[in-house]
Design a protein around this motif. Structure first.
Motif, short mmCIF file in Angstrom:
data_model
loop_
_atom_site.label_atom_id
_atom_site.label_comp_id
_atom_site.label_asym_id
_atom_site.label_seq_id
_atom_site.Cartn_x
_atom_site.Cartn_y
_atom_site.Cartn_z
N SER A 97 -5.05 0.95 0.29
CA SER A 97 -4.32 1.58 -0.82
C SER A 97 -3.18 0.69 -1.28
N ASN A 98 -2.51 0.01 -0.33
CA ASN A 98 -1.48 -0.94 -0.71
C ASN A 98 -2.05 -2.05 -1.57
N LYS A 106 -2.90 -1.42 -14.84
CA LYS A 106 -4.11 -1.24 -15.64
C LYS A 106 -4.64 0.20 -15.57
N ARG A 107 -3.91 1.09 -14.88
CA ARG A 107 -4.42 2.45 -14.68
C ARG A 107 -3.56 3.46 -15.43
N ASN A 115 -3.67 9.20 -7.07
CA ASN A 115 -4.18 8.13 -6.19
C ASN A 115 -5.70 7.99 -6.32
N LEU A 116 -6.18 7.97 -7.57
CA LEU A 116 -7.62 7.86 -7.83
C LEU A 116 -7.97 6.44 -8.22
N TYR A 117 -8.95 5.87 -7.54
CA TYR A 117 -9.34 4.49 -7.80
C TYR A 117 -10.85 4.41 -8.01
N GLN A 119 -14.60 3.12 -7.58
CA GLN A 119 -15.27 2.60 -6.39
C GLN A 119 -15.33 1.07 -6.42
N ALA A 120 -15.51 0.51 -7.61
CA ALA A 120 -15.60 -0.94 -7.74
C ALA A 120 -14.29 -1.61 -7.30
N ASP A 121 -13.14 -0.96 -7.63
CA ASP A 121 -11.85 -1.52 -7.22
C ASP A 121 -11.68 -1.45 -5.70
N ILE A 122 -12.14 -0.36 -5.09
CA ILE A 122 -12.04 -0.23 -3.63
C ILE A 122 -12.87 -1.31 -2.95
#
Length: 271
Positions: A97-98, A106-107, A115-117, A119-122
């Motif tokens: 998450s950090n 960009k969000r 705190n939604l990301y 899947q590609a970013d994860i």
């Protein structure tokens, strides 16, 4: 590619950076050295636009970034990532998450709040951690990691921004020699493999010579040296540090084998 012209920063009657001129024609790894208070950190903060210049300009790829405001300024800060000595991680948050915080510019506000990301970013965050040799630390809290691991998390967060330039403000000052070498090699590899410009403030001559293509020396806010590592002679170092004939390069060494010698500890007190 990057041009700094007569860049000056004053705080009241004190001049922290005095008419700095730097031209960088291609992505390179640059080390900025000098004593504490020489103006190194102030210079980087102006480059990243964390601090505004009193005079002078900063131009990158034909765009004058020193005059940007609002969204354009935030966009520049995403292209010019900053790594700090104290890591600036969220201690109780997990490592991945950090790293994902590197995408905050960009969000949307709503996605940030919850705190939604994507899947590609994860997946990309984990890939970057793996590249830096700490993917197994991804689920742990940042505060559970060693200093060297935390600094690599900070580097991973910077890489999530996909920046053109990485600025590192004393990235190894609080690390032991072995972790310092790991962090510097990580920055060098990023420069070589990604073609990113890296500018790092450093205290140590041996580190600047070993990892950098170009070394800039600052003294009392002014640039007093700008050359290759081979040109960074002991005489040039004396001028940069304002030291006399008793100056020893061992005083700025990060080489493990020299650190415990009594004469080195004495020399460090002079720098």
């Amino acid at each position: 590619m990057l041009r700094i012209e007569t860049l000056t920063k004053r705080f009241g009657d004190k001049t922290a950076v005095d008419a700095a001129n730097i031209a960088v024609e291609r992505p390179t790894m640059i080390g900025i050295i000098g004593r504490s208070g020489a103006g190194k950190s102030t210079l980087l903060r102006m480059l990243n636009r964390l601090s505004d210049a009193t005079e002078g300009t900063i131009t990158f790829e034909g765009e004058e970034v020193s005059s940007l405001r609002g969204a354009a300024k935030r966009d520049w800060q995403s292209r010019c990532a900053m790594i700090f000595q104290q890591f600036n991680l969220v201690p109780r948050m997990d490592v991945v998450s950090n790293v994902l915080h590197g995408t905050l510019n960009k969000r949307s506000t709503m996605a940030t709040m919850f705190n939604l990301y994507p899947q590609a970013d994860i997946h990309r965050a984990i890939e970057i951690l793996d590249r830096l040799g700490i993917a197994e630390q991804a689920p742990k809290r940042a505060e559970a990691l060693s200093g060297g691991q935390q600094q690599r998390v900070a580097i991973a967060r910077a890489l999530m921004q996909d920046p053109k330039i990485i600025l590192a403000d004393e990235p190894i000052a609080s690390l032991d020699p072995m972790n310092a070498q790991v962090v510097m090699q990580s920055l060098r590899t990023i420069h070589e493999e990604d073609g990113r410009m890296v500018i790092a403030n450093l205290h140590t001559l041996d580190t600047a010579r070993r990892y950098c293509d170009r070394v800039i020396g600052m003294r009392d806010g002014r640039i007093v040296f700008d050359g290759t590592p081979a040109q960074l002679t002991t005489g040039a170092a004396r001028d940069i540090y304002g030291a006399g004939a008793d100056f020893s390069e061992d005083a700025t060494s990060t080489q493990i084998e020299t650190l415990d010698r009594p004469e080195v500890r004495k020399a460090k007190a002079l720098v």
